[in-house]
Design a protein around this motif. Sequence first.
Motif, PDB file in Angstrom:
ATOM      1  N   LYS A 124      -5.623  -9.597 -27.642  1.00 57.40           N
ATOM      2  CA  LYS A 124      -5.841  -9.728 -29.079  1.00 57.40           C
ATOM      3  C   LYS A 124      -6.896  -8.754 -29.615  1.00 57.40           C
ATOM      4  O   LYS A 124      -7.104  -8.661 -30.822  1.00 57.40           O
ATOM      5  CB  LYS A 124      -6.270 -11.162 -29.416  1.00 57.40           C
ATOM      6  N   ALA A 125      -7.559  -8.050 -28.713  1.00 60.32           N
ATOM      7  CA  ALA A 125      -8.619  -7.134 -29.151  1.00 60.32           C
ATOM      8  C   ALA A 125      -8.015  -5.931 -29.869  1.00 60.32           C
ATOM      9  O   ALA A 125      -6.963  -5.425 -29.477  1.00 60.32           O
ATOM     10  CB  ALA A 125      -9.427  -6.654 -27.950  1.00 60.32           C
ATOM     11  N   PRO A 126      -8.664  -5.440 -30.934  1.00 56.86           N
ATOM     12  CA  PRO A 126      -8.208  -4.201 -31.589  1.00 56.86           C
ATOM     13  C   PRO A 126      -8.168  -3.060 -30.583  1.00 56.86           C
ATOM     14  O   PRO A 126      -8.990  -2.998 -29.664  1.00 56.86           O
ATOM     15  CB  PRO A 126      -9.277  -3.966 -32.665  1.00 56.86           C
ATOM     16  N   ARG A 127      -7.226  -2.148 -30.765  1.00 58.13           N
ATOM     17  CA  ARG A 127      -7.023  -1.083 -29.789  1.00 58.13           C
ATOM     18  C   ARG A 127      -8.304  -0.300 -29.513  1.00 58.13           C
ATOM     19  O   ARG A 127      -8.602   0.036 -28.358  1.00 58.13           O
ATOM     20  CB  ARG A 127      -5.921  -0.139 -30.288  1.00 58.13           C
ATOM     21  N   GLN A 128      -9.074  -0.015 -30.544  1.00 60.15           N
ATOM     22  CA  GLN A 128     -10.290   0.780 -30.360  1.00 60.15           C
ATOM     23  C   GLN A 128     -11.385   0.024 -29.615  1.00 60.15           C
ATOM     24  O   GLN A 128     -12.359   0.613 -29.161  1.00 60.15           O
ATOM     25  CB  GLN A 128     -10.831   1.283 -31.710  1.00 60.15           C
ATOM     26  N   LEU A 129     -11.206  -1.291 -29.503  1.00 55.76           N
ATOM     27  CA  LEU A 129     -12.199  -2.113 -28.795  1.00 55.76           C
ATOM     28  C   LEU A 129     -11.697  -2.587 -27.433  1.00 55.76           C
ATOM     29  O   LEU A 129     -12.360  -3.381 -26.769  1.00 55.76           O
ATOM     30  CB  LEU A 129     -12.583  -3.329 -29.644  1.00 55.76           C
ATOM     31  N   THR A 130     -10.529  -2.102 -27.021  1.00 49.83           N
ATOM     32  CA  THR A 130      -9.911  -2.594 -25.784  1.00 49.83           C
ATOM     33  C   THR A 130     -10.843  -2.469 -24.583  1.00 49.83           C
ATOM     34  O   THR A 130     -11.052  -3.422 -23.824  1.00 49.83           O
ATOM     35  CB  THR A 130      -8.601  -1.834 -25.493  1.00 49.83           C
ATOM     36  N   THR A 131     -11.413  -1.284 -24.389  1.00 51.57           N
ATOM     37  CA  THR A 131     -12.278  -1.061 -23.221  1.00 51.57           C
ATOM     38  C   THR A 131     -13.508  -1.955 -23.279  1.00 51.57           C
ATOM     39  O   THR A 131     -13.873  -2.588 -22.276  1.00 51.57           O
ATOM     40  CB  THR A 131     -12.718   0.419 -23.153  1.00 51.57           C
ATOM     41  N   PHE A 132     -14.140  -2.030 -24.440  1.00 53.85           N
ATOM     42  CA  PHE A 132     -15.334  -2.869 -24.590  1.00 53.85           C
ATOM     43  C   PHE A 132     -15.020  -4.325 -24.283  1.00 53.85           C
ATOM     44  O   PHE A 132     -15.775  -5.005 -23.575  1.00 53.85           O
ATOM     45  CB  PHE A 132     -15.873  -2.740 -26.020  1.00 53.85           C
ATOM     46  N   VAL A 133     -13.903  -4.818 -24.798  1.00 50.98           N
ATOM     47  CA  VAL A 133     -13.533  -6.225 -24.591  1.00 50.98           C
ATOM     48  C   VAL A 133     -13.229  -6.503 -23.122  1.00 50.98           C
ATOM     49  O   VAL A 133     -13.604  -7.545 -22.583  1.00 50.98           O
ATOM     50  CB  VAL A 133     -12.339  -6.617 -25.481  1.00 50.98           C
ATOM     51  N   VAL A 183      -7.080 -11.278 -11.364  1.00 49.74           N
ATOM     52  CA  VAL A 183      -6.463 -11.384 -12.686  1.00 49.74           C
ATOM     53  C   VAL A 183      -6.687 -10.125 -13.513  1.00 49.74           C
ATOM     54  O   VAL A 183      -5.744  -9.564 -14.093  1.00 49.74           O
ATOM     55  CB  VAL A 183      -7.005 -12.609 -13.457  1.00 49.74           C
ATOM     56  N   LEU A 184      -7.919  -9.646 -13.566  1.00 48.93           N
ATOM     57  CA  LEU A 184      -8.268  -8.605 -14.533  1.00 48.93           C
ATOM     58  C   LEU A 184      -7.822  -7.199 -14.125  1.00 48.93           C
ATOM     59  O   LEU A 184      -7.523  -6.376 -14.992  1.00 48.93           O
ATOM     60  CB  LEU A 184      -9.768  -8.622 -14.804  1.00 48.93           C
ATOM     61  N   ILE A 185      -7.758  -6.903 -12.836  1.00 52.01           N
ATOM     62  CA  ILE A 185      -7.346  -5.548 -12.423  1.00 52.01           C
ATOM     63  C   ILE A 185      -5.925  -5.234 -12.894  1.00 52.01           C
ATOM     64  O   ILE A 185      -5.704  -4.243 -13.603  1.00 52.01           O
ATOM     65  CB  ILE A 185      -7.495  -5.363 -10.894  1.00 52.01           C
ATOM     66  N   PRO A 186      -4.917  -6.048 -12.540  1.00 51.49           N
ATOM     67  CA  PRO A 186      -3.562  -5.725 -13.029  1.00 51.49           C
ATOM     68  C   PRO A 186      -3.410  -5.903 -14.534  1.00 51.49           C
ATOM     69  O   PRO A 186      -2.680  -5.143 -15.186  1.00 51.49           O
ATOM     70  CB  PRO A 186      -2.672  -6.711 -12.260  1.00 51.49           C
ATOM     71  N   LEU A 187      -4.114  -6.901 -15.105  1.00 45.01           N
ATOM     72  CA  LEU A 187      -4.017  -7.136 -16.542  1.00 45.01           C
ATOM     73  C   LEU A 187      -4.529  -5.923 -17.325  1.00 45.01           C
ATOM     74  O   LEU A 187      -3.895  -5.480 -18.298  1.00 45.01           O
ATOM     75  CB  LEU A 187      -4.811  -8.388 -16.915  1.00 45.01           C
ATOM     76  N   SER A 188      -5.650  -5.367 -16.907  1.00 45.70           N
ATOM     77  CA  SER A 188      -6.218  -4.205 -17.599  1.00 45.70           C
ATOM     78  C   SER A 188      -5.306  -2.988 -17.477  1.00 45.70           C
ATOM     79  O   SER A 188      -5.142  -2.226 -18.442  1.00 45.70           O
ATOM     80  CB  SER A 188      -7.603  -3.880 -17.021  1.00 45.70           C
ATOM     81  N   ALA A 189      -4.697  -2.822 -16.310  1.00 43.87           N
ATOM     82  CA  ALA A 189      -3.776  -1.693 -16.125  1.00 43.87           C
ATOM     83  C   ALA A 189      -2.588  -1.814 -17.067  1.00 43.87           C
ATOM     84  O   ALA A 189      -2.176  -0.830 -17.698  1.00 43.87           O
ATOM     85  CB  ALA A 189      -3.302  -1.643 -14.670  1.00 43.87           C
ATOM     86  N   MET A 190      -2.027  -3.008 -17.165  1.00 42.70           N
ATOM     87  CA  MET A 190      -0.859  -3.213 -18.030  1.00 42.70           C
ATOM     88  C   MET A 190      -1.212  -3.019 -19.499  1.00 42.70           C
ATOM     89  O   MET A 190      -0.425  -2.454 -20.268  1.00 42.70           O
ATOM     90  CB  MET A 190      -0.276  -4.609 -17.786  1.00 42.70           C
ATOM     91  N   ILE A 191      -2.385  -3.472 -19.896  1.00 45.42           N
ATOM     92  CA  ILE A 191      -2.798  -3.321 -21.296  1.00 45.42           C
ATOM     93  C   ILE A 191      -3.042  -1.851 -21.632  1.00 45.42           C
ATOM     94  O   ILE A 191      -2.641  -1.371 -22.694  1.00 45.42           O
ATOM     95  CB  ILE A 191      -4.038  -4.187 -21.579  1.00 45.42           C
ATOM     96  N   PHE A 192      -3.673  -1.103 -20.735  1.00 48.11           N
ATOM     97  CA  PHE A 192      -3.872   0.332 -20.959  1.00 48.11           C
ATOM     98  C   PHE A 192      -2.522   1.030 -21.112  1.00 48.11           C
ATOM     99  O   PHE A 192      -2.336   1.871 -21.999  1.00 48.11           O
ATOM    100  CB  PHE A 192      -4.662   0.947 -19.791  1.00 48.11           C
ATOM    101  N   GLN A 193      -1.576   0.685 -20.240  1.00 48.80           N
ATOM    102  CA  GLN A 193      -0.269   1.333 -20.315  1.00 48.80           C
ATOM    103  C   GLN A 193       0.458   0.949 -21.603  1.00 48.80           C
ATOM    104  O   GLN A 193       1.134   1.782 -22.211  1.00 48.80           O
ATOM    105  CB  GLN A 193       0.581   0.945 -19.108  1.00 48.80           C
ATOM    106  N   VAL A 208      -0.759   0.450 -24.486  1.00 43.48           N
ATOM    107  CA  VAL A 208      -1.285   1.155 -25.666  1.00 43.48           C
ATOM    108  C   VAL A 208      -1.280   2.672 -25.469  1.00 43.48           C
ATOM    109  O   VAL A 208      -1.929   3.413 -26.200  1.00 43.48           O
ATOM    110  CB  VAL A 208      -2.715   0.675 -26.018  1.00 43.48           C
ATOM    111  N   GLY A 209      -0.535   3.136 -24.430  1.00 42.47           N
ATOM    112  CA  GLY A 209      -0.375   4.566 -24.223  1.00 42.47           C
ATOM    113  C   GLY A 209      -1.503   5.241 -23.472  1.00 42.47           C
ATOM    114  O   GLY A 209      -1.625   6.472 -23.521  1.00 42.47           O
ATOM    115  N   ARG A 210      -2.318   4.476 -22.755  1.00 36.96           N
ATOM    116  CA  ARG A 210      -3.420   5.052 -21.986  1.00 36.96           C
ATOM    117  C   ARG A 210      -3.071   5.021 -20.498  1.00 36.96           C
ATOM    118  O   ARG A 210      -2.124   4.354 -20.069  1.00 36.96           O
ATOM    119  CB  ARG A 210      -4.728   4.283 -22.263  1.00 36.96           C
TER     120      ARG A 210
END
Length: 496
Positions: free
Chosen positions: A109-118, A136-146, A148-150
Motif C-alpha cells: 500500500k506504500a506510495p511507489r516513491q516510498l517503497t524502499t523506505f517502507v 517473508v520479506l526477502i521474496p516479498l520485496s523482490a516481487m514488489i520491486f519487479q 513497479v519496474g525495478r
Amino acid sequence: MQRFLSIIERAGNRLPHPFILFLILCVVVAIVSWLMAMGGASGINPKTGKEVFVQSLISGEGLVFALTTIAKNYVMFPPLGVILVIMLAIGVADRAGLIASLMQISVMKAPRQLTTFVIFLVGMCSHVASDAAYIVLIPLSAMIFQAVGRNPLVGAVTGYVAVGAGYDASLLITPVDVILSGITTSAAHTINPQAYVSPLDNYYFIACSALLLSLVGTFVIERIVEPLAGKYHGDVVLNLEPIGATEMRGLKLAGWAALAFVIVVVAITLPAASPLRNETGGLVPSPLLEAIVALLAVFFLLVGWIYGKAVGKIKNARDAVSLMSEALKDLAPTLVLFFAISQFLAWFKWTNLGEWIAISGSHVLDASGFAGTPLVLAFIMLATVMSVFITSGSAQWSLMAPIFVPMMMLVGLEPALVQAAFRISDSATNVISPMSPYFAVCLAFLQRYQKDAGIGTLAAMTLPISIGFLVAWTAFLVFWIEVGLPLAPGVGLFTK
C-alpha cells in the motif's frame, strides 16, 4: 571482496557451535579461577569498598556449587522465562498469519516513491516474528520491486538488509529487547545486585534509530546499489498475490482489538491512584513498566486470536495452543543455547572473575583517562569485529556483557548505554557475514532471478548498506550522548 568473505567463512567455520563454545568457556573459567585463586587475586570494589577475592571452581566448594545449581542456573537465567512468555503469544499472531499479512499490506500500500523506505521500516518492525521476517520479506520485496519496474535482485537485497542490518532497531518492542536486556541485567548484578535493565530501556534510541536507518538505507539502495545493479533483463516473473477479502477483514478486526486494548490500558493507567503507577503517582519506575512483558503477551495473544478466528486458522482453543507449540519448536535451538550460556554466566559470577576483571579494567581506564564517548566508540569497533565471526547476537552479548557491562559501570556508564552500543555492531555486520544462515537464503533467492549470482554479487550489494549503517548509527549514538538524551523513560546515559 569474495576472497575476504571466504576467509571470514573459513575462520568462522572453525569455531565450534555456540553451545559447545560456552561449555568450553565453562572449563576455561574453572581453570583460570583456580590459577588466580592460587595467586590470591583480589581487588577493591570502588562502589562498595569491599575487597573481592577470586574463588576457585576447582575446589570442594566450587564442585558443590557447580553440581547443585545446574537446574537453578538455567531456570533463573533472566531472559528464559520472559522469552517463553513473549513467544507463546507472538507465536499465535505469527502462525495465524497476522504478521505476514501486516508486512505485505504495509509494503504493497506504500506510495511507489516510498517503497524502499517502507520496506526498511517494516523490516525493522518485523522482528516481533523473530527470524521468520527474513523468509517473508526477502521474496516479498523482490516481487514488489519487479511489480513497479525495478530490479527484483535489488528488492530481495533490500528486504534482506532491512531485516538483518536493522535487526536491533525497531518502533516496536521485540524478542531481541527481551533477550538482550535479560543478559545485561545479569551482568550488571556483578556491580549492583539491584540493577534492572528492562526491555524498554533502549526504546527512545532504537525507535529513533529505526527512522534514521530507514532513511540511510533508502539513500544507499536508491543512489548507490540500484544504479550499480542496473536494469533486470531476466525473464523470471514471480506473481504477487494481493491480500484476500478474508485476510483484510481479519486485519480490520485485529486493528479494532488492538485499539480497544490500548484504550483499556490507558484508561487504567491515567488515574493518579492507578495501581499501575508508583507510590508517588509517577510512571518511571512503575508497575506499568515492570508489566510490559505481560501486557505485550496479552496484546499479541488477543490480536493473533482474533485474526486467526477471522481467517479460519483458529477454530477453538486447541488450535491456539497448537500454534503456541509450533512457536516454541522454533525456539528450541535458542533454549538449548540458553542452557550452556546460563551455566557459563553463573560460574563466571560465582568465581568473582567478572567483578575482578571489571575492577582491574576500570582502574586502567581511569588511569588512561579513556572514558565517555571515545570508550563507547572503541567498544563498538571491538564488538563489530567479533560480530563478523559470531552471528548469534545473544551468544556474543552473553560473552561480552559479563566483562564490559560491569567495567563500564565502574567508570560511569549506564548498562543500557553499553547495550545500545552493542546493538549497533550486532546489526550492521549481520548482512555481510557468510556465517549467517540467511546470507545463504538471500543468495539462493538471487540465483532464482540470476543463475550466475554468487557471494561476490550479494557482497557488493550488502557491503554499502553495512558500512552506511555502521557509520550513520555510530554517529547518531555519539550525537545522542553529546546532547545527553535519555535512552528510555527514566533511563539516562551515565551513573555519575
